[in-house]
Design a protein around this motif. Structure first.
Motif, PDB file in Angstrom:
ATOM      1  N   ASP A  59     -25.177  11.467   7.919  1.00  0.00           N
ATOM      2  CA  ASP A  59     -26.223  10.735   7.515  1.00  0.00           C
ATOM      3  C   ASP A  59     -27.588  11.578   7.760  1.00  0.00           C
ATOM      4  N   ALA A  60     -27.689  12.600   8.412  1.00  0.00           N
ATOM      5  CA  ALA A  60     -28.886  13.175   7.713  1.00  0.00           C
ATOM      6  C   ALA A  60     -29.946  13.595   6.566  1.00  0.00           C
ATOM      7  N   VAL A  61     -27.897  14.769   6.342  1.00  0.00           N
ATOM      8  CA  VAL A  61     -28.195  14.903   4.697  1.00  0.00           C
ATOM      9  C   VAL A  61     -28.216  13.787   3.911  1.00  0.00           C
ATOM     10  N   ALA A  62     -27.783  12.840   4.127  1.00  0.00           N
ATOM     11  CA  ALA A  62     -27.579  12.030   3.383  1.00  0.00           C
ATOM     12  C   ALA A  62     -29.048  11.219   3.445  1.00  0.00           C
ATOM     13  N   ARG A  63     -29.645  10.839   3.857  1.00  0.00           N
ATOM     14  CA  ARG A  63     -31.352  11.055   3.873  1.00  0.00           C
ATOM     15  C   ARG A  63     -31.776  11.596   3.553  1.00  0.00           C
ATOM     16  N   THR A  64     -31.550  12.692   3.663  1.00  0.00           N
ATOM     17  CA  THR A  64     -32.832  14.093   3.490  1.00  0.00           C
ATOM     18  C   THR A  64     -32.441  13.655   1.800  1.00  0.00           C
ATOM     19  N   LYS A  65     -30.677  14.237   1.274  1.00  0.00           N
ATOM     20  CA  LYS A  65     -30.945  13.938  -0.181  1.00  0.00           C
ATOM     21  C   LYS A  65     -31.883  13.083  -0.746  1.00  0.00           C
ATOM     22  N   GLN A  66     -31.486  11.962  -0.133  1.00  0.00           N
ATOM     23  CA  GLN A  66     -32.025  10.571  -0.802  1.00  0.00           C
ATOM     24  C   GLN A  66     -33.188  10.742  -1.085  1.00  0.00           C
ATOM     25  N   ALA A  67     -34.074  11.433  -0.123  1.00  0.00           N
ATOM     26  CA  ALA A  67     -35.726  11.738  -0.042  1.00  0.00           C
ATOM     27  C   ALA A  67     -35.756  12.768  -0.853  1.00  0.00           C
ATOM     28  N   VAL A  68     -34.604  13.585  -0.852  1.00  0.00           N
ATOM     29  CA  VAL A  68     -35.215  14.791  -2.313  1.00  0.00           C
ATOM     30  C   VAL A  68     -34.847  14.312  -3.539  1.00  0.00           C
ATOM     31  N   ASP A  69     -33.801  13.632  -3.596  1.00  0.00           N
ATOM     32  CA  ASP A  69     -33.684  12.691  -5.347  1.00  0.00           C
ATOM     33  C   ASP A  69     -35.152  11.803  -5.020  1.00  0.00           C
ATOM     34  N   THR A  70     -35.586  10.848  -4.231  1.00  0.00           N
ATOM     35  CA  THR A  70     -36.975  10.374  -4.573  1.00  0.00           C
ATOM     36  C   THR A  70     -37.733  10.994  -4.706  1.00  0.00           C
ATOM     37  N   THR A  71     -37.994  11.803  -4.025  1.00  0.00           N
ATOM     38  CA  THR A  71     -39.499  13.020  -4.274  1.00  0.00           C
ATOM     39  C   THR A  71     -38.977  13.531  -6.070  1.00  0.00           C
ATOM     40  N   ALA A  72     -38.206  14.125  -6.007  1.00  0.00           N
ATOM     41  CA  ALA A  72     -37.816  14.460  -8.010  1.00  0.00           C
ATOM     42  C   ALA A  72     -37.992  14.006  -8.754  1.00  0.00           C
TER      43      ALA A  72
END
Length: 150
Positions: A59-72
């Motif tokens: 879950d933490a990795v998915a949230r982090t990936k989503q935040a990175v994707d959103t920022t990117a």
């Protein structure tokens, strides 16, 4: 025998907690089914804990990936906007330079046309009135000489 006490778990009169029957404890340790059940329960609890940790990590990795994707995506959109603005400004500058260049060519052509027209008029005047043209040339030369001596 006291009705509260059972024969398998005698009570310590000083502390009142249940004290396991030493004979039962020995039989529990030697009974492979009971030992295996305790071990299985411990393994099950460990596996459940590990699964919870795995799920929390995922879950933490998915949230982090989503935040990175959103920022990117935001950064990419910003870069695209900046590039579009720069390209638009470059196009406008190029268009203005082309307009100025065209106006400059037009003015040069008009000036050259006027100069050619004046030269043609001067030639015709000299052909029609040669004596007056020479007198004007001598007078202009004398005047120009006087001005340059000072």
């Amino acid at each position: 025998m006291n009705p509260i006490q059972s024969s398998s778990t005698p009570r310590d009169p000083g502390l009142n907690p249940a004290v396991p029957n030493p004979s039962m404890a020995a039989s529990d340790a030697t009974d492979p089914l009971l030992a295996d059940t305790g071990s299985s329960k411990a393994h099950a609890r460990i596996d459940q804990g590990a699964e919870r940790v795995k799920q929390a990590t995922s879950d933490a990795v998915a949230r982090t990936k989503q935040a990175v994707d959103t920022t990117a995506d935001k950064v990419e959109a910003g870069v695209h906007r900046a590039t579009d603005k720069a390209a638009s400004a470059a196009h406008r500058a190029n268009d203005k330079a082309a307009d100025l260049s065209e106006r400059g060519r037009q003015l040069r052509d008009e000036t050259m046309d006027k100069a050619e027209l004046w030269m043609e008029q001067a030639r015709e005047y000299v052909r029609e009135k040669p004596m007056q043209s020479v007198a004007i040339a001598v007078g202009a030369g004398w005047l120009l000489g006087r001005l340059l001596r000072r």
